[in-house]
Design a protein around this motif. Sequence first.
Motif, PDB file in Angstrom:
ATOM      1  N   ARG A  95      20.599  81.184   9.872  1.00  0.00           N
ATOM      2  CA  ARG A  95      21.034  80.296  10.961  1.00  0.00           C
ATOM      3  C   ARG A  95      20.530  78.873  10.727  1.00  0.00           C
ATOM      4  N   ILE A  96      21.386  77.907  10.956  1.00  0.00           N
ATOM      5  CA  ILE A  96      20.997  76.496  10.877  1.00  0.00           C
ATOM      6  C   ILE A  96      20.803  76.015  12.307  1.00  0.00           C
ATOM      7  N   ASP A  97      19.544  75.897  12.735  1.00  0.00           N
ATOM      8  CA  ASP A  97      19.293  75.479  14.107  1.00  0.00           C
ATOM      9  C   ASP A  97      19.236  73.958  14.208  1.00  0.00           C
ATOM     10  N   THR A  98      19.081  73.475  15.439  1.00  0.00           N
ATOM     11  CA  THR A  98      19.097  72.028  15.683  1.00  0.00           C
ATOM     12  C   THR A  98      17.953  71.326  14.963  1.00  0.00           C
ATOM     13  N   GLN A  99      16.763  71.944  14.973  1.00  0.00           N
ATOM     14  CA  GLN A  99      15.610  71.330  14.318  1.00  0.00           C
ATOM     15  C   GLN A  99      15.825  71.194  12.817  1.00  0.00           C
ATOM     16  N   MET A 100      16.389  72.245  12.204  1.00  0.00           N
ATOM     17  CA  MET A 100      16.668  72.179  10.765  1.00  0.00           C
ATOM     18  C   MET A 100      17.702  71.109  10.457  1.00  0.00           C
ATOM     19  N   ALA A 101      18.749  71.030  11.286  1.00  0.00           N
ATOM     20  CA  ALA A 101      19.795  70.041  11.056  1.00  0.00           C
ATOM     21  C   ALA A 101      19.240  68.629  11.178  1.00  0.00           C
ATOM     22  N   LEU A 102      18.441  68.381  12.221  1.00  0.00           N
ATOM     23  CA  LEU A 102      17.859  67.058  12.421  1.00  0.00           C
ATOM     24  C   LEU A 102      16.889  66.715  11.298  1.00  0.00           C
ATOM     25  N   GLY A 103      15.968  67.634  11.018  1.00  0.00           N
ATOM     26  CA  GLY A 103      14.996  67.377   9.957  1.00  0.00           C
ATOM     27  C   GLY A 103      15.663  67.225   8.604  1.00  0.00           C
ATOM     28  N   GLY A 104      16.685  68.043   8.347  1.00  0.00           N
ATOM     29  CA  GLY A 104      17.393  67.947   7.070  1.00  0.00           C
ATOM     30  C   GLY A 104      18.102  66.623   6.905  1.00  0.00           C
ATOM     31  N   CYS A 105      18.755  66.159   7.972  1.00  0.00           N
ATOM     32  CA  CYS A 105      19.440  64.858   7.899  1.00  0.00           C
ATOM     33  C   CYS A 105      18.451  63.731   7.643  1.00  0.00           C
ATOM     34  N   LEU A 106      17.304  63.774   8.311  1.00  0.00           N
ATOM     35  CA  LEU A 106      16.286  62.750   8.097  1.00  0.00           C
ATOM     36  C   LEU A 106      15.751  62.803   6.658  1.00  0.00           C
ATOM     37  N   ALA A 107      15.447  64.023   6.184  1.00  0.00           N
ATOM     38  CA  ALA A 107      14.872  64.159   4.835  1.00  0.00           C
ATOM     39  C   ALA A 107      15.843  63.689   3.768  1.00  0.00           C
ATOM     40  N   VAL A 108      17.082  64.151   3.854  1.00  0.00           N
ATOM     41  CA  VAL A 108      18.081  63.780   2.845  1.00  0.00           C
ATOM     42  C   VAL A 108      18.419  62.298   2.955  1.00  0.00           C
ATOM     43  N   GLY A 109      18.518  61.774   4.188  1.00  0.00           N
ATOM     44  CA  GLY A 109      18.772  60.347   4.359  1.00  0.00           C
ATOM     45  C   GLY A 109      17.649  59.499   3.777  1.00  0.00           C
ATOM     46  N   GLY A 110      16.413  59.930   4.001  1.00  0.00           N
ATOM     47  CA  GLY A 110      15.272  59.198   3.430  1.00  0.00           C
ATOM     48  C   GLY A 110      15.282  59.199   1.922  1.00  0.00           C
ATOM     49  N   LEU A 111      15.623  60.347   1.325  1.00  0.00           N
ATOM     50  CA  LEU A 111      15.710  60.411  -0.135  1.00  0.00           C
ATOM     51  C   LEU A 111      16.822  59.492  -0.646  1.00  0.00           C
ATOM     52  N   GLY A 112      17.932  59.422   0.091  1.00  0.00           N
ATOM     53  CA  GLY A 112      19.013  58.532  -0.302  1.00  0.00           C
ATOM     54  C   GLY A 112      18.583  57.078  -0.276  1.00  0.00           C
ATOM     55  N   VAL A 113      17.838  56.691   0.764  1.00  0.00           N
ATOM     56  CA  VAL A 113      17.322  55.320   0.847  1.00  0.00           C
ATOM     57  C   VAL A 113      16.397  55.026  -0.336  1.00  0.00           C
ATOM     58  N   MET A 114      15.532  55.991  -0.668  1.00  0.00           N
ATOM     59  CA  MET A 114      14.622  55.804  -1.804  1.00  0.00           C
ATOM     60  C   MET A 114      15.384  55.592  -3.094  1.00  0.00           C
ATOM     61  N   ASN A 115      16.415  56.409  -3.339  1.00  0.00           N
ATOM     62  CA  ASN A 115      17.165  56.288  -4.580  1.00  0.00           C
ATOM     63  C   ASN A 115      17.919  54.969  -4.659  1.00  0.00           C
ATOM     64  N   LEU A 116      18.506  54.529  -3.549  1.00  0.00           N
ATOM     65  CA  LEU A 116      19.215  53.245  -3.537  1.00  0.00           C
ATOM     66  C   LEU A 116      18.251  52.082  -3.748  1.00  0.00           C
ATOM     67  N   ALA A 117      17.054  52.194  -3.176  1.00  0.00           N
ATOM     68  CA  ALA A 117      16.073  51.119  -3.293  1.00  0.00           C
ATOM     69  C   ALA A 117      15.533  50.973  -4.706  1.00  0.00           C
ATOM     70  N   ARG A 118      15.599  52.068  -5.499  1.00  0.00           N
ATOM     71  CA  ARG A 118      15.110  51.998  -6.871  1.00  0.00           C
ATOM     72  C   ARG A 118      16.088  51.289  -7.809  1.00  0.00           C
ATOM     73  N   ARG A 119      17.351  51.196  -7.424  1.00  0.00           N
ATOM     74  CA  ARG A 119      18.336  50.599  -8.311  1.00  0.00           C
ATOM     75  C   ARG A 119      18.145  49.107  -8.376  1.00  0.00           C
ATOM     76  N   PRO A 120      18.209  48.518  -9.574  1.00  0.00           N
ATOM     77  CA  PRO A 120      18.044  47.064  -9.678  1.00  0.00           C
ATOM     78  C   PRO A 120      19.188  46.346  -8.984  1.00  0.00           C
ATOM     79  N   SER A 121      18.877  45.220  -8.359  1.00  0.00           N
ATOM     80  CA  SER A 121      19.917  44.455  -7.666  1.00  0.00           C
ATOM     81  C   SER A 121      20.858  43.828  -8.669  1.00  0.00           C
ATOM     82  N   ALA A 122      22.079  43.572  -8.225  1.00  0.00           N
ATOM     83  CA  ALA A 122      23.077  43.016  -9.122  1.00  0.00           C
ATOM     84  C   ALA A 122      22.696  41.615  -9.547  1.00  0.00           C
TER      85      ALA A 122
END
Length: 314
Positions: free
Chosen positions: A287-314
Amino acid sequence: MKSSAAVALTGTSSAWRVHLKLLGMAALWGASWPAGRVLAQALPPMTAASWRFGMALVMLAAWLHWRGGLGRLGALSARQWLGLAVAGTFGVFGYALFFMLGLAHVPAGRAALVVTTNPVVTTLLAAWWFGERLNRRIAAGMAIATAGALVVIAHGRPWTLLAGGIGLGELLLLGCVATWVGYTLIGKRLLTGIDPLTTTAVTAGIGLVLLLSSALLFEGPQALAAPMHAMASVWVAMAFLAAGATVLAYAWYFEGVSALGAGAASAYITLVPIFGVLFAALLLGERIDTQMALGGCLAVGGLGVMNLARRPSA
């Protein structure tokens, strides 16, 4: 001669194949969590890990031989062998042990989200020990990802962590984080000059020796032979972990690093917990409960921000 349009089309097609393989890599690593859950509930942990890496080592050795890499093992320095031994202890033996023990107590989807703290801890320690780049956007991504992981670990009540509100399974999964971070940082310091395939094959072999020794010592020969009498689903899960999540996923990852660079390829790892949760729900009915969905979105979103921030600017 081929026209420039044909060459461009071929290049575009090749790039798309690489991206699709990296997407497949993320799916395979995500599916390793429900597969590991099946093994953890059917076999003793060290036995299950021993069989998985035993099967994987056969395939990795064949791959290394096909690439002509077996002959290069004799050229490795004593420092490199020391690095491989320590990396095998942390990244294979330690990680596999905590992986199986944790999955015996925690559903696969939740476990996949807990280990999203891997890149956060690695980035922090790499910045501290090696002076790697750390800016405000990376720090913001780390904070978001950590908040998401804490929500998942504490079942939606992160404030209870201060009062000991964390289970044995979550603690064991944090052992996965510690051993993988150790493996990554050791690799940066001691494994310079060794290609990824050789590193993977040799560390798998070293880890397998430790797993087999521990299985014989703590679980006994009878437990080590238990897979011979296991159900077909256990063998399917074990074969998938060996061939899919260990050999094929690494092959696709290496190809992505070669074609796109390490930063672009590693960005796909952000998708691993998403696939982990989805496959756990589809294959195991978790079961995917509300807490897992919220925490998962935050965790994956944070990782996405980290990966984008590592890319050199144009």
